[in-house]
Design a protein around this motif. Structure first.
Motif, PDB file in Angstrom:
ATOM      1  N   SER A   1       0.841  -1.209   0.000  1.00 44.81           N
ATOM      2  CA  SER A   1       0.000   0.000   0.000  1.00 44.81           C
ATOM      3  C   SER A   1       0.868   1.248   0.000  1.00 44.81           C
ATOM      4  CB  SER A   1      -0.903   0.010   1.231  1.00 44.81           C
ATOM      5  OG  SER A   1      -0.120  -0.117   2.398  1.00 44.81           O
TER       6      SER A   1
ATOM      7  N   LEU B   1       1.253   9.697  -2.958  1.00 47.43           N
ATOM      8  CA  LEU B   1       2.714   9.783  -2.963  1.00 47.43           C
ATOM      9  C   LEU B   1       3.251   9.920  -4.379  1.00 47.43           C
ATOM     10  CD1 LEU B   1       3.951   7.113  -0.401  1.00 47.43           C
ATOM     11  CD2 LEU B   1       4.032   9.603  -0.210  1.00 47.43           C
TER      12      LEU B   1
ATOM     13  N   GLY C   1       8.004   7.590  -3.028  1.00 48.54           N
ATOM     14  CA  GLY C   1       7.926   6.983  -1.706  1.00 48.54           C
ATOM     15  C   GLY C   1       9.231   6.293  -1.375  1.00 48.54           C
ATOM     16  N   ILE C   2       9.130   5.056  -0.909  1.00 47.96           N
ATOM     17  CA  ILE C   2      10.295   4.268  -0.511  1.00 47.96           C
ATOM     18  C   ILE C   2      11.336   4.242  -1.633  1.00 47.96           C
ATOM     19  CG2 ILE C   2      11.058   1.979   0.225  1.00 47.96           C
ATOM     20  CD1 ILE C   2       9.049   2.760   2.153  1.00 47.96           C
TER      21      ILE C   2
ATOM     22  N   CYS D   1      14.525  11.919   6.379  1.00 48.68           N
ATOM     23  CA  CYS D   1      15.204  11.734   7.663  1.00 48.68           C
ATOM     24  C   CYS D   1      16.616  11.222   7.444  1.00 48.68           C
ATOM     25  CB  CYS D   1      14.426  10.807   8.592  1.00 48.68           C
ATOM     26  SG  CYS D   1      14.057   9.180   7.951  1.00 48.68           S
TER      27      CYS D   1
ATOM     28  N   PHE E   1      14.343  14.513  11.493  1.00 49.90           N
ATOM     29  CA  PHE E   1      13.253  14.432  10.526  1.00 49.90           C
ATOM     30  C   PHE E   1      13.015  15.840  10.024  1.00 49.90           C
ATOM     31  CE2 PHE E   1      12.322  10.807  13.326  1.00 49.90           C
ATOM     32  CZ  PHE E   1      12.339   9.811  12.366  1.00 49.90           C
TER      33      PHE E   1
ATOM     34  N   HIS F   1       1.140   9.604   6.974  1.00 52.77           N
ATOM     35  CA  HIS F   1       2.378   9.055   6.378  1.00 52.77           C
ATOM     36  C   HIS F   1       3.441   8.769   7.422  1.00 52.77           C
ATOM     37  CE1 HIS F   1       0.460  11.411   3.154  1.00 52.77           C
ATOM     38  NE2 HIS F   1       0.881  10.429   2.385  1.00 52.77           N
TER      39      HIS F   1
ATOM     40  N   LEU G   1       7.581   7.817   8.049  1.00 57.39           N
ATOM     41  CA  LEU G   1       8.950   7.565   7.609  1.00 57.39           C
ATOM     42  C   LEU G   1       9.564   6.629   8.650  1.00 57.39           C
ATOM     43  CD1 LEU G   1      10.556  10.943   6.442  1.00 57.39           C
ATOM     44  CD2 LEU G   1       9.062   9.404   5.200  1.00 57.39           C
ATOM     45  N   VAL G   2      10.317   5.655   8.179  1.00 60.44           N
ATOM     46  CA  VAL G   2      10.920   4.670   9.070  1.00 60.44           C
ATOM     47  C   VAL G   2      12.434   4.844   9.051  1.00 60.44           C
ATOM     48  CG1 VAL G   2      11.193   2.225   9.569  1.00 60.44           C
ATOM     49  CG2 VAL G   2       9.067   3.050   8.519  1.00 60.44           C
TER      50      VAL G   2
ATOM     51  N   TYR H   1       8.704  -5.217   8.715  1.00 58.68           N
ATOM     52  CA  TYR H   1       7.933  -4.358   7.807  1.00 58.68           C
ATOM     53  C   TYR H   1       6.494  -4.855   7.655  1.00 58.68           C
ATOM     54  CZ  TYR H   1      11.281  -0.853   6.539  1.00 58.68           C
ATOM     55  OH  TYR H   1      12.106   0.239   6.588  1.00 58.68           O
TER      56      TYR H   1
ATOM     57  N   GLU I   1       3.470  -2.491   8.355  1.00 63.51           N
ATOM     58  CA  GLU I   1       2.461  -2.224   7.334  1.00 63.51           C
ATOM     59  C   GLU I   1       1.057  -2.576   7.830  1.00 63.51           C
ATOM     60  OE1 GLU I   1       2.404  -4.296   3.640  1.00 63.51           O
ATOM     61  OE2 GLU I   1       1.842  -2.493   2.549  1.00 63.51           O
TER      62      GLU I   1
ATOM     63  N   LYS J   1      -1.716   0.256   7.834  1.00 61.18           N
ATOM     64  CA  LYS J   1      -2.936   0.076   7.027  1.00 61.18           C
ATOM     65  C   LYS J   1      -4.188   0.195   7.871  1.00 61.18           C
ATOM     66  CE  LYS J   1      -2.526  -2.772   2.901  1.00 61.18           C
ATOM     67  NZ  LYS J   1      -2.433  -4.162   2.413  1.00 61.18           N
TER      68      LYS J   1
ATOM     69  N   SER K   1       0.128   5.341   5.259  1.00 67.26           N
ATOM     70  CA  SER K   1       1.038   4.549   4.447  1.00 67.26           C
ATOM     71  C   SER K   1       2.500   4.857   4.794  1.00 67.26           C
ATOM     72  CB  SER K   1       0.793   4.809   2.957  1.00 67.26           C
ATOM     73  OG  SER K   1       1.015   6.173   2.663  1.00 67.26           O
ATOM     74  N   ILE K   2       3.370   3.902   4.497  1.00 72.42           N
ATOM     75  CA  ILE K   2       4.800   4.090   4.718  1.00 72.42           C
ATOM     76  C   ILE K   2       5.359   4.829   3.506  1.00 72.42           C
ATOM     77  CG2 ILE K   2       7.002   2.939   5.128  1.00 72.42           C
ATOM     78  CD1 ILE K   2       5.482   0.625   6.398  1.00 72.42           C
ATOM     79  N   ALA K   3       5.906   6.014   3.738  1.00 74.85           N
ATOM     80  CA  ALA K   3       6.264   6.902   2.621  1.00 74.85           C
ATOM     81  C   ALA K   3       7.762   6.989   2.380  1.00 74.85           C
ATOM     82  CB  ALA K   3       5.719   8.300   2.883  1.00 74.85           C
ATOM     83  N   GLY K   4       8.562   6.449   3.277  1.00 72.77           N
ATOM     84  CA  GLY K   4       9.996   6.555   3.073  1.00 72.77           C
ATOM     85  C   GLY K   4      10.756   6.261   4.330  1.00 72.77           C
ATOM     86  N   GLY K   5      12.016   6.688   4.346  1.00 73.18           N
ATOM     87  CA  GLY K   5      12.843   6.453   5.516  1.00 73.18           C
ATOM     88  C   GLY K   5      14.293   6.415   5.196  1.00 73.18           C
TER      89      GLY K   5
ATOM     90  N   PHE L   1       8.714   8.253  12.277  1.00 73.60           N
ATOM     91  CA  PHE L   1       8.292   9.642  12.138  1.00 73.60           C
ATOM     92  C   PHE L   1       6.907   9.594  11.509  1.00 73.60           C
ATOM     93  CE2 PHE L   1       8.753  13.439   9.172  1.00 73.60           C
ATOM     94  CZ  PHE L   1       8.425  14.362  10.141  1.00 73.60           C
TER      95      PHE L   1
ATOM     96  N   LEU M   1       3.402  11.609  10.240  1.00 72.35           N
ATOM     97  CA  LEU M   1       2.664  12.822   9.901  1.00 72.35           C
ATOM     98  C   LEU M   1       1.175  12.546  10.033  1.00 72.35           C
ATOM     99  CD1 LEU M   1       4.575  13.950   6.691  1.00 72.35           C
ATOM    100  CD2 LEU M   1       4.720  14.930   8.988  1.00 72.35           C
TER     101      LEU M   1
END
Lengths: 335, 335
Positions: A21, A26, A29-30, A49, A139, B89, B91-92, B109, B113, B117, B122-126, B139, B141
């Motif tokens: 998901s 976005l 994203g990742i 971050c 962050f 969102h 960030l990991v 993960y 997730e 969900k 959603s996981i947007a980055g990291g 982190f 949002l």
């Protein structure tokens, strides 16, 4: 299999493939350094971050808390700058050994605040916890107008590849960190390169000018090294690249430091990392105007270092008229 | 002076006092769990972060990677829920020992997730780095409409104090983590309490209902313990509070676990922390409707546990008709 065998970027690809998901708001994203999030306004929300961990990313004997605070903020700003964005708010996640002196933390925050203020952003919050090692995880939120966003994916064949400032200084500074010397010239070089390594100045004004002109096609900041970060542009843009070794901007101090430590300055420039310069591509006819605008307003030189080619040609570096493969490798955070 | 002498909240106050540029678009900044940022729309942007560090916050022998992923996300959602917000969102930021198995990261993960969900985010980055210990810094949002925001600062004298669910289970679960037993009843209790501790379910649906009714005056999530978190409400609202010990919702399992480990269940409920329930205040005449709405829609009980009084009266807990001082203390992350 262990994560060290898969490597940083292998692991990121694996995580990306596994997440089902990604979020339909976005843009990126990742896998990118910065998440780009659609909002109701004409600006994208940016979020990134980056962590500084004692003994992994720094040693207290070589960096003051004030410098460390500046550096932690600067490397995050660099990521936002590389998209044409404006940093807005920081959260600071801090891990502290219980015996840390309060004065150390005071200095750390002074450094962070200085770097934040200079960029126009503010420290908005965070989190403190106990930790066996000092850990600073920053962050950073930012914003960018839709039509000013530059990502990694827009490079076109025949575009020229440009870089701000000079290369190899971050890695050269790292190599000189623990060298003792009484030679006066060597001391001056060491001072310059250590400062470049310890407190890089993010290229925010330069990226604003590049962005404003709206002619650059792809952009990234040089955190892992030119070869690795150019690799990100090539993969995202589905292109290849040629780098002209003779045209790489490597300072005299970096060359002398490389000689002193028995190292190839070209290797420092291509694979060294931590330069926090901006690498970008632009159509040939736009290059002169871009160089002139950036240098006139900021004093920072902008150098043509190569050309975008087809993906079939891969990534190469030309040294004395001979092509060598340019490996898209640099600092692997898990190696 | 060392940070352990100053303590977590002392250090936060010191940092807050030192920063000269808090940012004029910040409704809440340093010192709150969540930064509240003004935007161009009718919604505030919310940003928070919370870290899980091996050997400090968890031990791998007691929590699976899937549970750890769920937990890391859940405690962050709890902070956003406590403001009436919606998480959007993540960030990991991940620190990994090089010998970590890739399968461990896959499971981690999956857990993240699942929890993300469930909350609609959603996981947007990291960011991934090498680290001597496993470290997960999340982190998050979120957003909240201007008129639905509830902070810590609105509690009024004579308001009642309410709490969702039951108290002391997080700390009781922690105490049972490494106990071995063959007693069947004890095993059932242990299973229940360990689950409450390891994978708390953030009270997002409950907070949405409380927020929608627009009658609650102050709200916080119970991460550090009722006494500590109520202390935050009292300080921010410039009020005092009375807690009625007999009315605290403490489950039979928590009481039995307390007895088994020679501990006072009241102490677990007041000072134990990690319950991730919602603590809030509301005018007396609104309380019945609030309780009914939350319980009817979610099945979660909402219990009146005390009353807001004047700041001059301070914070007290009434046990068998006698008042005792309630110390605004709980988990100190630097102690």
């Amino acid at each position: 299999m262990k994560v060290s065998e898969l490597g940083e970027f292998g692991l990121i690809e694996r995580i990306k493939a596994q997440l089902t998901s990604p979020g339909n708001d976005l843009i990126e994203g990742i896998g990118d350094d910065v998440a780009i999030i659609r909002t109701d306004s004409d600006e994208y929300l940016l979020a990134t971050c980056d962590i500084h961990l004692e003994e992994v990313h720094f040693r207290r004997e070589f960096i003051t808390p004030y410098q460390l605070g500046q550096r932690a903020i600067a490397v995050n700003i660099s990521d936002i700058a590389a998209m044409g964005g404006t940093p807005t708010h920081f959260l600071v996640s801090l891990g502290l050994p219980a015996e840390t002196e309060v004065d150390y933390i005071d200095q750390l925050y002074r450094g962070m605040e200085r770097a934040a203020k200079r960029s126009g952003a503010s420290i908005a919050g965070g989190n403190i916890t106990r930790s066996p090692q000092l850990m600073i995880d920053i962050f950073l939120l930012g914003k960018v107008k839709h039509d000013l966003l530059i990502t990694r994916s827009g490079a076109q064949q025949e575009d020229l590849i440009l870089v701000t400032g000079d290369l190899g200084k971050g890695a050269a500074g790292l190599r000189l960190l623990n060298r003792q010397t009484t030679d006066k010239d060597e001391m001056i070089d060491a001072q310059l390169l250590r400062t470049a390594h310890l407190t890089p100045v993010p290229r925010l004004p330069e990226s604003r000018i590049i962005t404003r002109l709206q002619t650059a096609t792809a952009m990234i900041d040089l955190s892992d090294g030119l070869a690795s970060d150019l690799g990100h542009i090539c993969r995202a843009s589905k292109k290849g690249a040629v780098i002209w070794a003779e045209r790489l901007p490597i300072s005299a101090a970096t060359r002398r430091a490389a000689a002193l430590t028995d190292y190839d300055p070209l290797h420092l420039a291509l694979y060294g990392g931590e330069d926090y310069e901006i690498l970008f591509s632009a159509p040939q006819e736009m290059v002169a105007a871009l160089q002139q605008a950036v240098t006139a307003e900021t004093g920072t030189p902008v150098t043509v270092v190569g050309k975008i080619v087809s993906s079939a040609e891969g990534m190469k570096v030309i040294i004395a008229d001979k092509p060598y493969p340019l490996l898209a490798q640099g600092w692997d955070h898990l190696a």
